[in-house]
Write a protein that holds these residues in place. Structure first.
Motif, PDB file in Angstrom:
ATOM      1  N   ALA A  95       0.896  -1.190   0.125  1.00 51.50           N
ATOM      2  CA  ALA A  95      -0.096  -0.028   0.047  1.00 51.50           C
ATOM      3  C   ALA A  95       0.878   1.309  -0.017  1.00 51.50           C
ATOM      4  N   GLY A  96       1.975   1.257   0.653  1.00 48.15           N
ATOM      5  CA  GLY A  96       2.926   2.505   0.818  1.00 48.15           C
ATOM      6  C   GLY A  96       3.423   2.645  -0.646  1.00 48.15           C
ATOM      7  N   VAL A  97       3.948   1.471  -1.173  1.00 50.64           N
ATOM      8  CA  VAL A  97       4.657   1.819  -2.550  1.00 50.64           C
ATOM      9  C   VAL A  97       3.745   2.275  -3.468  1.00 50.64           C
ATOM     10  N   ARG A  98       2.248   1.808  -3.587  1.00 51.94           N
ATOM     11  CA  ARG A  98       1.310   2.211  -4.461  1.00 51.94           C
ATOM     12  C   ARG A  98       1.073   3.900  -4.203  1.00 51.94           C
ATOM     13  N   PHE A  99       1.159   4.005  -2.747  1.00 48.59           N
ATOM     14  CA  PHE A  99       0.815   5.503  -2.635  1.00 48.59           C
ATOM     15  C   PHE A  99       1.681   6.456  -3.244  1.00 48.59           C
ATOM     16  N   TRP A 100       3.084   5.985  -3.234  1.00 47.13           N
ATOM     17  CA  TRP A 100       4.074   6.981  -3.689  1.00 47.13           C
ATOM     18  C   TRP A 100       4.177   6.918  -4.921  1.00 47.13           C
ATOM     19  N   ALA A 101       4.000   5.577  -5.493  1.00 46.87           N
ATOM     20  CA  ALA A 101       3.791   5.539  -6.869  1.00 46.87           C
ATOM     21  C   ALA A 101       3.060   6.426  -7.757  1.00 46.87           C
ATOM     22  N   ASN A 102       1.657   6.458  -7.014  1.00 46.79           N
ATOM     23  CA  ASN A 102       0.532   7.463  -7.542  1.00 46.79           C
ATOM     24  C   ASN A 102       1.195   8.703  -7.272  1.00 46.79           C
ATOM     25  N   PHE A 103       1.791   9.127  -6.125  1.00 46.03           N
ATOM     26  CA  PHE A 103       2.298  10.610  -5.903  1.00 46.03           C
ATOM     27  C   PHE A 103       3.102  10.900  -7.227  1.00 46.03           C
ATOM     28  N   ILE A 104       4.135   9.918  -7.538  1.00 43.01           N
ATOM     29  CA  ILE A 104       4.969  10.189  -8.712  1.00 43.01           C
ATOM     30  C   ILE A 104       4.225  10.451  -9.883  1.00 43.01           C
ATOM     31  N   ASP A 105       3.396   9.599 -10.280  1.00 44.92           N
ATOM     32  CA  ASP A 105       2.648   9.445 -11.248  1.00 44.92           C
ATOM     33  C   ASP A 105       1.766  10.599 -11.529  1.00 44.92           C
ATOM     34  N   GLN A 106       1.194  10.985 -10.564  1.00 46.61           N
ATOM     35  CA  GLN A 106       0.047  11.978 -10.854  1.00 46.61           C
ATOM     36  C   GLN A 106       0.752  13.468 -10.423  1.00 46.61           C
ATOM     37  N   HIS A 107       0.925  13.527  -9.057  1.00 46.38           N
ATOM     38  CA  HIS A 107       1.559  14.939  -8.869  1.00 46.38           C
ATOM     39  C   HIS A 107       2.787  15.306  -9.231  1.00 46.38           C
ATOM     40  N   VAL A 108       4.015  14.458  -8.953  1.00 49.08           N
ATOM     41  CA  VAL A 108       5.282  14.905  -9.832  1.00 49.08           C
ATOM     42  C   VAL A 108       5.374  15.035 -11.235  1.00 49.08           C
ATOM     43  N   LEU A 109       4.643  14.076 -11.839  1.00 48.38           N
ATOM     44  CA  LEU A 109       4.788  14.390 -13.496  1.00 48.38           C
ATOM     45  C   LEU A 109       4.009  15.548 -13.986  1.00 48.38           C
ATOM     46  N   LEU A 110       3.001  15.890 -13.290  1.00 43.47           N
ATOM     47  CA  LEU A 110       2.060  17.034 -13.499  1.00 43.47           C
ATOM     48  C   LEU A 110       3.043  18.307 -13.388  1.00 43.47           C
ATOM     49  N   SER A 111       3.858  18.215 -12.235  1.00 45.09           N
ATOM     50  CA  SER A 111       4.508  19.566 -12.226  1.00 45.09           C
ATOM     51  C   SER A 111       5.732  19.589 -13.227  1.00 45.09           C
ATOM     52  N   VAL A 112       6.336  18.499 -13.484  1.00 42.60           N
ATOM     53  CA  VAL A 112       7.416  18.374 -14.526  1.00 42.60           C
ATOM     54  C   VAL A 112       6.874  18.881 -16.001  1.00 42.60           C
ATOM     55  N   ALA A 113       5.611  18.463 -16.157  1.00 44.38           N
ATOM     56  CA  ALA A 113       4.897  18.905 -17.213  1.00 44.38           C
ATOM     57  C   ALA A 113       4.788  20.398 -17.435  1.00 44.38           C
ATOM     58  N   LYS A 114       4.613  21.119 -16.117  1.00 48.78           N
ATOM     59  CA  LYS A 114       4.601  22.565 -16.338  1.00 48.78           C
ATOM     60  C   LYS A 114       6.033  23.304 -16.768  1.00 48.78           C
ATOM     61  N   ILE A 115       6.990  22.571 -16.272  1.00 49.52           N
ATOM     62  CA  ILE A 115       8.312  22.989 -16.786  1.00 49.52           C
ATOM     63  C   ILE A 115       8.705  23.160 -18.087  1.00 49.52           C
ATOM     64  N   TRP A 116       7.886  21.938 -18.740  1.00 54.00           N
ATOM     65  CA  TRP A 116       8.188  21.973 -20.294  1.00 54.00           C
ATOM     66  C   TRP A 116       7.447  23.098 -20.950  1.00 54.00           C
ATOM     67  N   LYS A 133       7.918  18.828  -4.265  1.00 53.06           N
ATOM     68  CA  LYS A 133       7.206  17.564  -4.425  1.00 53.06           C
ATOM     69  C   LYS A 133       8.326  16.525  -4.280  1.00 53.06           C
ATOM     70  N   MET A 134       9.631  16.647  -4.911  1.00 53.21           N
ATOM     71  CA  MET A 134      10.563  15.747  -4.600  1.00 53.21           C
ATOM     72  C   MET A 134      10.990  15.515  -3.104  1.00 53.21           C
ATOM     73  N   ARG A 135      11.005  16.952  -2.470  1.00 53.97           N
ATOM     74  CA  ARG A 135      11.389  16.858  -1.030  1.00 53.97           C
ATOM     75  C   ARG A 135      10.326  16.072  -0.298  1.00 53.97           C
ATOM     76  N   ILE A 136       9.091  16.278  -0.546  1.00 55.68           N
ATOM     77  CA  ILE A 136       7.842  15.349   0.045  1.00 55.68           C
ATOM     78  C   ILE A 136       8.191  14.030  -0.385  1.00 55.68           C
ATOM     79  N   LEU A 137       8.497  13.808  -1.486  1.00 52.43           N
ATOM     80  CA  LEU A 137       8.654  12.168  -1.791  1.00 52.43           C
ATOM     81  C   LEU A 137       9.903  11.708  -0.812  1.00 52.43           C
TER      82      LEU A 137
END
Ligand SMILES: N[C@@H](CCC(=O)N[C@@H](CS)C(=O)NCC(=O)O)C(=O)O
Length: 227
Positions: A95-116, A133-137
């Motif tokens: 469950a912990g791994v899935r939680f952080w996987a979703n965090f990367i997939d949704q939140h981190v990637l969304l912010s990376v897309a904004k840089i582009w 978001k990386m610090r949170i991760l």
């Protein structure tokens, strides 16, 4: 593995989502056939196998398609109980791994897309959002005792690598850093050390080829926001 276990992956060489699946198959030692898709002219098979999203990656196992990279990774883990596990066995750890996987997939990637899609001050703001978001991760993974730097390539390592493994090419094209050692030392050392694994080198696109393509993405992404 014979005809009864025919595995085909439809992907594109520069897609981080396709790379997730390639890495998982290689980590497990599963032989597969690879079909390179041209996303400007998608094959009838891709449209047939993924009629909802029409996106890569699609894994086709004995003629049956599975879409969406995170779903495919779990499918691989559940279908082939060989090699190392992509998700831990313990339900709470899973469950912990899935939680952080979703965090990367949704939140981190969304912010990376904004840089582009931005420049100047707006891009700096988007970069700070990614770094936050990386610090949170990093803190989250430390506090849940997830072994992010182990040499086994589990789900989180696969996601980190495919998101940030090519960080030098990203920096060259974007002009800003997305993975900063002083900001997240643990994630930085994790990505740089995993980048040295032979299985990772096998799937990494060549730096110059990637930079050339990313330059085109950057121009297009920027054009589409200014039009
Ligand atoms: N959520 C999907 C995202 C896949 C995705 O965005 N694939 C892109 C390539 S990186 C694609 O096929 N784009 C084609 C399109 O949007 O038409 C996953 O995790 O598999």
């Amino acid at each position: 593995m014979g005809e009864e276990n025919k595995i085909i992956l439809h992907g594109t060489w520069a897609s981080l989502f396709s790379k997730r699946v390639e890495l998982a198959l290689k980590v497990k030692g599963i032989p597969y056939e690879y079909v390179e898709e041209d996303l400007s002219n998608k094959s009838p098979l891709l449209l047939k196998y993924n009629p909802i999203h029409k996106k890569v990656p699609v894994l086709v196992h004995n003629g049956k398609p599975v879409s969406e990279s995170l779903v495919i990774l779990e499918y691989i883990d559940e279908t082939w109980k060989i090699g190392s596990l992509i998700l831990p066995e313990d339900p709470h750890e899973r469950a912990g791994v899935r939680f952080w996987a979703n965090f990367i997939d949704q939140h981190v990637l969304l912010s990376v897309a904004k840089i582009w899609k931005s420049t100047g001050e707006e891009q700096e703001k988007a970069q700070e959002e990614v770094l936050e978001k990386m610090r949170i991760l990093e803190e989250g993974m430390k506090s849940t005792n997830l072994e992010i730097c182990a040499n086994d390539l589990g789900l989180l390592q696969i996601l980190l690598l495919t998101t940030f493994g090519s960080f030098k090419a990203y920096e060259e094209v974007l002009g800003v850093k997305v993975l900063v050692q002083e900001n997240t030392p643990l994630l930085y050392s994790c990505v740089t050390s995993l980048n040295e694994l032979p299985v990772v080198k096998e799937i990494c696109p060549p730096h110059d080829k990637l930079v050339a393509l990313l330059n085109i993405y950057r121009q297009n992404a920027f054009k589409s926001t200014t039009n």
